[in-house]
Design an enzyme around this catalytic site. Structure first.
Site, short mmCIF file in Angstrom:
data_model
loop_
_atom_site.label_atom_id
_atom_site.label_comp_id
_atom_site.label_asym_id
_atom_site.label_seq_id
_atom_site.Cartn_x
_atom_site.Cartn_y
_atom_site.Cartn_z
N LYS A 174 -4.09 -8.93 -0.61
CA LYS A 174 -4.22 -7.97 0.50
C LYS A 174 -5.61 -7.34 0.52
CE LYS A 174 -1.69 -4.01 2.50
NZ LYS A 174 -0.52 -3.13 2.31
N VAL B 169 5.24 1.80 7.24
CA VAL B 169 5.69 3.20 7.30
C VAL B 169 5.16 3.91 8.55
CG1 VAL B 169 6.07 3.49 4.82
CG2 VAL B 169 3.80 3.91 5.77
N CYS C 267 0.83 -6.48 5.83
CA CYS C 267 1.07 -5.13 6.32
C CYS C 267 -0.16 -4.46 6.93
CB CYS C 267 1.69 -4.29 5.20
SG CYS C 267 2.64 -2.90 5.89
N GLU D 45 6.58 -7.77 2.31
CA GLU D 45 5.59 -7.42 1.28
C GLU D 45 6.34 -6.94 0.01
OE1 GLU D 45 3.41 -4.04 2.70
OE2 GLU D 45 1.87 -4.13 1.14
#
Ligand code: ACM
Length: 271
Positions: free
Chosen positions: A112, A172, A145, A40
């Site tokens: 996205k 993350v 993601c 990404e």
């Protein structure tokens, strides 16, 4: 049929499209693959305070800008299709996007759908819907993601016929790699999560990206899991037609056994 798929895990440099192009060019030198997936926001890096700061490092989806045109050149050399995440600019609006590029130019662009945390300060939520394209008779879908946490994303792509889900990521949270095993099992598809590595700091935001890029097959087997913190390119050969069979056993077909009559009740309860 054999299809060679590759993922690139690296650390995009914030505010330097040139450095990111160089890193990708070096990593791609001499490789042979039919499909290559990149992380990404590979053109821009991740953390920006506001959209205005990110704009100079974003570009339009026509393949004419510096980042996407450099990737199209790579795709010509390797004779492959490349799926990359990038910061997209459409007039004054920014999207967190993924684009499929062939030697002839852009094939299709995905914006996205589910923005994560501070991304809501930078990007408009995607309006493209989920995209599946065909390359050498293989159907490939794209998600980005945080879309992973919404099973509807992968399901929509699989119902559209995607055999492979190309999944650029800047992860993350620690859950996604394991969750993608389930996404593969429940949809009987290949998933390629190309994640980034490294850390980024901005003000009181301090992010540690988790690496461990992953390829999972329709049985849920992890065919590759990368290192946590090293740049890497990994290439494997798969048979994408393994994703065409949605039968778990002679009695259970994962698409046909869905109970749409009952799920609709769930949907209407939310209104
Ligand atoms: C993310 O969606 N980049 C966490």
């Amino acid at each position: 049929m054999d299809l060679t798929i590759a993922l690139l895990q690296f650390k995009p440099t914030r505010k330097s499209i040139e450095k990111n192009i160089q890193k990708i060019q070096r990593a791609m030198e001499g490789i042979k693959a039919d499909l290559i997936v990149l992380p990404e926001l590979s053109n821009s890096g991740y953390l920006y305070e506001k959209a205005e700061d990110l704009k100079p490092f974003s570009e339009e989806n026509d393949g004419q800008g510096p980042f996407l045109s450099a990737l199209i050149d790579i795709s010509k050399t390797i004779e492959s299709v490349i799926v990359t995440g990038y910061a997209e600019k459409d007039r004054s609006i920014l999207y967190n996007s993924a684009i499929a590029l062939s030697p002839q130019g852009p094939i299709t662009n995905y914006r996205k759908t589910h923005l994560y945390d501070h991304e809501k300060m930078l990007f408009h939520p995607g309006d493209s819907g989920f995209k599946v394209f065909e390359w050498n008779t293989v159907k490939i879908g794209m998600m980005i993601c945080f879309d992973w946490i919404f099973p509807e994303a992968c399901r929509s792509l699989a119902l559209e016929g995607a055999q492979i889900i190309a999944h650029p990521a800047n992860l993350v949270l620690p859950y996604c790699q394991n969750a993608m095993v389930t996404r593969s099992i429940e949809n009987r598809v290949f998933t390629i999560t190309a994640n980034r590595i490294g850390t980024e700091k901005l003000g009181d935001m301090n992010l540690n990206f988790t690496g461990m890029s992953q390829i999972t097959d329709p049985s849920g087997a992890i065919r590759y899991r990368g290192p946590k913190d090293k740049a890497t390119v990994h290439i494997i050969t798969i048979d994408p037609n393994d994703a065409l069979d949605k039968n778990l056993n002679p009695q259970n077909n994962l698409f046909k056994d869905r109970r749409l009559d009952l799920y609709q009740l769930v949907e209407s309860r939310e209104q």
